[in-house]
Design a protein around this motif. Structure first.
Motif, mmCIF file in Angstrom:
data_model
loop_
_atom_site.group_PDB
_atom_site.id
_atom_site.type_symbol
_atom_site.label_atom_id
_atom_site.label_comp_id
_atom_site.label_asym_id
_atom_site.label_seq_id
_atom_site.Cartn_x
_atom_site.Cartn_y
_atom_site.Cartn_z
ATOM 1 N N ILE A 239 -5.511 9.164 10.449
ATOM 2 C CA ILE A 239 -4.572 8.246 9.802
ATOM 3 C C ILE A 239 -5.316 7.124 9.090
ATOM 4 C CG2 ILE A 239 -2.708 6.583 10.216
ATOM 5 C CD1 ILE A 239 -1.866 8.374 12.594
ATOM 6 N N SER A 240 -6.353 6.585 9.743
ATOM 7 C CA SER A 240 -7.109 5.480 9.153
ATOM 8 C C SER A 240 -7.793 5.882 7.855
ATOM 9 C CB SER A 240 -8.163 4.969 10.152
ATOM 10 O OG SER A 240 -7.553 4.501 11.320
ATOM 11 N N VAL A 241 -8.323 7.111 7.810
ATOM 12 C CA VAL A 241 -9.073 7.572 6.636
ATOM 13 C C VAL A 241 -8.150 8.089 5.541
ATOM 14 C CG1 VAL A 241 -10.735 9.283 5.823
ATOM 15 C CG2 VAL A 241 -11.156 8.068 7.967
ATOM 16 N N ASN A 242 -7.083 8.805 5.925
ATOM 17 C CA ASN A 242 -6.249 9.493 4.940
ATOM 18 C C ASN A 242 -4.887 8.839 4.698
ATOM 19 O OD1 ASN A 242 -7.883 12.145 4.476
ATOM 20 N ND2 ASN A 242 -7.823 11.911 6.671
ATOM 21 N N GLY A 243 -4.638 7.697 5.339
ATOM 22 C CA GLY A 243 -3.327 7.080 5.212
ATOM 23 C C GLY A 243 -3.161 6.164 4.015
ATOM 24 N N GLY A 244 -4.248 5.875 3.304
ATOM 25 C CA GLY A 244 -4.179 4.922 2.194
ATOM 26 C C GLY A 244 -3.238 5.335 1.091
ATOM 27 N N LEU A 245 -3.322 6.598 0.692
ATOM 28 C CA LEU A 245 -2.491 7.087 -0.411
ATOM 29 C C LEU A 245 -1.011 7.055 -0.036
ATOM 30 C CD1 LEU A 245 -2.875 8.216 -3.271
ATOM 31 C CD2 LEU A 245 -2.793 10.505 -2.297
ATOM 32 N N ILE A 246 -0.705 7.341 1.233
ATOM 33 C CA ILE A 246 0.685 7.296 1.691
ATOM 34 C C ILE A 246 1.215 5.866 1.624
ATOM 35 C CG2 ILE A 246 2.217 7.702 3.667
ATOM 36 C CD1 ILE A 246 0.265 9.888 4.563
ATOM 37 N N ALA A 252 3.619 1.518 -5.272
ATOM 38 C CA ALA A 252 3.089 1.704 -6.628
ATOM 39 C C ALA A 252 3.826 2.808 -7.360
ATOM 40 C CB ALA A 252 1.589 2.014 -6.568
ATOM 41 N N ARG A 253 3.749 2.751 -8.681
ATOM 42 C CA ARG A 253 4.356 3.787 -9.506
ATOM 43 C C ARG A 253 3.470 5.035 -9.516
ATOM 44 N NH1 ARG A 253 1.789 2.614 -14.591
ATOM 45 N NH2 ARG A 253 0.656 0.633 -14.399
ATOM 46 N N ALA A 254 4.026 6.127 -10.026
ATOM 47 C CA ALA A 254 3.336 7.415 -9.986
ATOM 48 C C ALA A 254 2.010 7.380 -10.735
ATOM 49 C CB ALA A 254 4.241 8.504 -10.563
ATOM 50 N N GLU A 255 1.950 6.660 -11.844
ATOM 51 C CA GLU A 255 0.710 6.603 -12.627
ATOM 52 C C GLU A 255 -0.423 5.972 -11.831
ATOM 53 O OE1 GLU A 255 -0.949 4.913 -16.916
ATOM 54 O OE2 GLU A 255 1.140 4.591 -16.325
ATOM 55 N N THR A 256 -0.089 4.892 -11.107
ATOM 56 C CA THR A 256 -1.106 4.241 -10.266
ATOM 57 C C THR A 256 -1.574 5.169 -9.153
ATOM 58 O OG1 THR A 256 -0.136 2.069 -10.715
ATOM 59 C CG2 THR A 256 -1.588 2.236 -8.810
ATOM 60 N N LEU A 257 -0.627 5.913 -8.577
ATOM 61 C CA LEU A 257 -0.989 6.881 -7.535
ATOM 62 C C LEU A 257 -1.980 7.913 -8.067
ATOM 63 C CD1 LEU A 257 2.454 7.614 -5.828
ATOM 64 C CD2 LEU A 257 0.493 6.485 -4.793
ATOM 65 N N LEU A 334 -10.463 6.982 -18.022
ATOM 66 C CA LEU A 334 -9.371 6.335 -17.289
ATOM 67 C C LEU A 334 -9.911 5.040 -16.682
ATOM 68 C CD1 LEU A 334 -7.885 9.481 -15.511
ATOM 69 C CD2 LEU A 334 -7.144 8.436 -17.653
ATOM 70 N N THR A 335 -9.678 3.941 -17.367
ATOM 71 C CA THR A 335 -10.250 2.646 -16.973
ATOM 72 C C THR A 335 -9.821 2.242 -15.574
ATOM 73 O OG1 THR A 335 -10.175 1.987 -19.291
ATOM 74 C CG2 THR A 335 -10.546 0.253 -17.668
ATOM 75 N N GLU A 336 -8.555 2.499 -15.239
ATOM 76 C CA GLU A 336 -8.054 2.096 -13.923
ATOM 77 C C GLU A 336 -8.736 2.887 -12.808
ATOM 78 O OE1 GLU A 336 -3.744 1.480 -11.644
ATOM 79 O OE2 GLU A 336 -3.812 2.041 -13.772
ATOM 80 N N SER A 337 -8.937 4.175 -13.006
ATOM 81 C CA SER A 337 -9.634 4.990 -12.005
ATOM 82 C C SER A 337 -11.079 4.547 -11.840
ATOM 83 C CB SER A 337 -9.595 6.465 -12.408
ATOM 84 O OG SER A 337 -8.339 7.028 -12.162
ATOM 85 N N TYR A 392 -1.264 -6.633 -4.015
ATOM 86 C CA TYR A 392 -2.139 -6.345 -5.157
ATOM 87 C C TYR A 392 -2.170 -4.863 -5.543
ATOM 88 C CZ TYR A 392 -3.765 -10.935 -3.637
ATOM 89 O OH TYR A 392 -3.816 -12.246 -3.249
ATOM 90 N N GLN A 393 -1.318 -4.053 -4.945
ATOM 91 C CA GLN A 393 -1.214 -2.623 -5.251
ATOM 92 C C GLN A 393 -2.560 -1.900 -5.094
ATOM 93 O OE1 GLN A 393 1.370 -1.301 -8.308
ATOM 94 N NE2 GLN A 393 3.007 -2.553 -7.463
ATOM 95 N N GLY A 394 -3.023 -1.183 -6.110
ATOM 96 C CA GLY A 394 -4.230 -0.362 -5.972
ATOM 97 C C GLY A 394 -5.461 -1.160 -5.585
ATOM 98 N N ILE A 395 -5.642 -2.324 -6.189
ATOM 99 C CA ILE A 395 -6.792 -3.176 -5.857
ATOM 100 C C ILE A 395 -6.718 -3.617 -4.403
ATOM 101 C CG2 ILE A 395 -7.909 -5.385 -6.352
ATOM 102 C CD1 ILE A 395 -7.087 -5.031 -9.269
ATOM 103 N N GLY A 396 -5.511 -3.981 -3.960
ATOM 104 C CA GLY A 396 -5.336 -4.392 -2.570
ATOM 105 C C GLY A 396 -5.668 -3.280 -1.597
ATOM 106 N N LEU A 397 -5.280 -2.039 -1.957
ATOM 107 C CA LEU A 397 -5.599 -0.896 -1.104
ATOM 108 C C LEU A 397 -7.105 -0.707 -0.980
ATOM 109 C CD1 LEU A 397 -4.823 1.578 0.541
ATOM 110 C CD2 LEU A 397 -4.505 2.843 -1.587
ATOM 111 N N CYS A 398 -7.818 -0.821 -2.096
ATOM 112 C CA CYS A 398 -9.288 -0.692 -2.070
ATOM 113 C C CYS A 398 -9.913 -1.755 -1.170
ATOM 114 C CB CYS A 398 -9.855 -0.814 -3.485
ATOM 115 S SG CYS A 398 -9.406 0.535 -4.594
#
Length: 429
Positions: A239-246, A252-257, A334-337, A392-398
């Protein structure tokens, strides 16, 4: 300088059991990754994006159940095999009971799936795919990786793994051509995996002279009780390793995912490295810990320093090569990626920090301590990552994932220092 390098005992280096374990484990993991990369476009072209998603969803359910089938044997069994390498009778009983226990768990998992599909009408969109995926449960149950790891004979199983993956790839090319064939994808993977595993069991019995006895249910029950904390440790670790995307999917919107998941694929490959190191050194470390604690600490320090240096170099390389990596994988800029991959690039180095703490807990059989560290890390990850992702969405997840690796190192070190000061001081001081 070159002359000195030429005098290095390279053959002796390659013959080192821990080095061999790491190399063959790396071959297994890299072949899995390579076959996955090759098969993805073939599957999407053959069954379509929608069915490809359902196949992966069914596979995710199977992977979760495979954690139950493994039930911590991937952590406890190699140590038991390693310390009984030269005792054929003890090995025979160990192997018989472990395989019997895992097959019983696979049967229970099958019952859960069948009850969910036919009794409760769950998994409606991919019921047929999931039922045909059941063979993967028995492929996991019969996989003797833990045996060869404990025996420090990884060459055969690494070759067998590559062979089974090539057969799976061949099956996709020959038989998967339309969306109606989607339920055969995981079945083919399970069929060839199980067939190769049965060959390995034949080899273990015939050439290594390991006998298969009737299961001793009292011994199986005892091993399950002893491994239950390893099981929950694996579950919380998953869960700790693979739960981030969930977590990101809630905010977040689909594009960010999509942008994040592309960077995460690269990071998942990097995260394999510390686990490979621990699995590779575990058998030798277990024997040294039991026979000579000074040699054990010296061995672990040498591994640790080299791994940290390597981890820092790879992390820096990924950071600077992030635009190129994303361009190769996506065939576009893809700048965001790229931003997400740069933020996540220190993950390899940070996850390497905890290698000695985990190794110390494993060789000393500190299951409760490992479980306590795992659930604390999991709870931290869920709370902190969810909060940062919300803000912070994606940045916050990182940032949450990076902080989780740091927190995991601190949690394990403090728990080890508190619960077993002698073991802690023996390594760190």
């Amino acid at each position: 300088m070159l002359e000195k390098l030429g005098l290095l005992p390279f053959r002796t280096f390659i013959r080192n059991k821990s080095i061999q374990n790491f190399l063959f484990l790396a071959i297994i993991q890299s072949s899995n990754i390579l076959i996955t990369i090759i098969s993805m476009p073939l599957l999407i072209q053959g069954i379509g994006v929608d069915q490809f998603g359902l196949v992966n969803l069914a596979l995710a359910v199977i992977v979760l159940l495979n954690i139950m089938i493994g039930f911590g044997y991937n952590l406890s069994a190699p140590r038991e095999i390693a310390v009984n390498q030269h005792n054929k009778v003890a090995l025979s009983h160990l192997v018989s009971n472990i395989f019997s226990g895992k097959i019983l768990l696979a049967s229970l998992s099958t019952l859960i799936i069948l009850l969910g599909v036919f009794g409760l009408d769950l998994f409606k969109e991919y019921q047929l795919i999931l039922v045909y995926s059941i063979l993967l449960l028995f492929s996991e149950a019969t996989l003797p990786l833990w045996f060869f790891q404990g025996m420090e004979k990884m060459k055969l199983i690494s070759i067998a793994n590559v062979f089974s993956k090539l057969l799976y790839l061949m099956g996709i090319v020959l038989f998967i051509h339309s969306p109606e064939h989607s339920h055969w994808v995981n079945f083919i993977m399970g069929f060839f995996g199980l067939a190769v595993n049965l060959f390995l069991l034949f080899y273990i019995h015939t050439f290594l002279e390991i006998k298969f006895y009737r299961p001793q249910f009292s011994a199986i029950w005892l091993s399950l009780r002893e491994n239950i904390l390893f099981f929950f440790s694996n579950l919380t670790g998953y869960i700790s390793v693979n739960g981030g995307l969930i977590i990101l999917s809630f905010f977040a919107r689909a594009e960010t995912l999509g942008m994040y998941s592309l960077a995460e694929r690269v990071v998942m490959v990097l995260r394999l490295f510390p686990a490979l190191i621990i699995q590779a050194i575990f058998p030798n470390a277990s024997k040294l810990f039991k026979s000579d604690i000074t040699s054990f600490n010296s061995f672990l320090w040498k591994v640790y320093l080299r791994v940290l240096l390597f981890g820092a170099m790879i992390a820096a390389s990924v950071y600077f090569a992030a635009p190129f990596i994303i361009r190769v994988l996506s065939r576009s800029d893809l700048t965001e990626s790229v931003m997400y991959l740069k933020l996540l690039s220190p993950v390899l180095f940070l996850s390497c920090l905890n290698i000695p703490n985990i190794t110390l807990m494993l060789v000393a059989d500190l299951k409760r301590l490992l479980f306590k560290a795992s659930w604390m890390m999991c709870l931290y990850m869920i709370l902190v990552t969810s909060t940062l992702t919300y803000l912070y969405q994606g940045i916050g997840l990182c940032l949450g994932i990076l902080s989780t690796d740091i927190a995991a190192y601190i949690i394990c070190m403090l728990l080890l220092r508190k619960q077993n000061r002698k073991l802690y001081n023996g390594f760190y001081k």
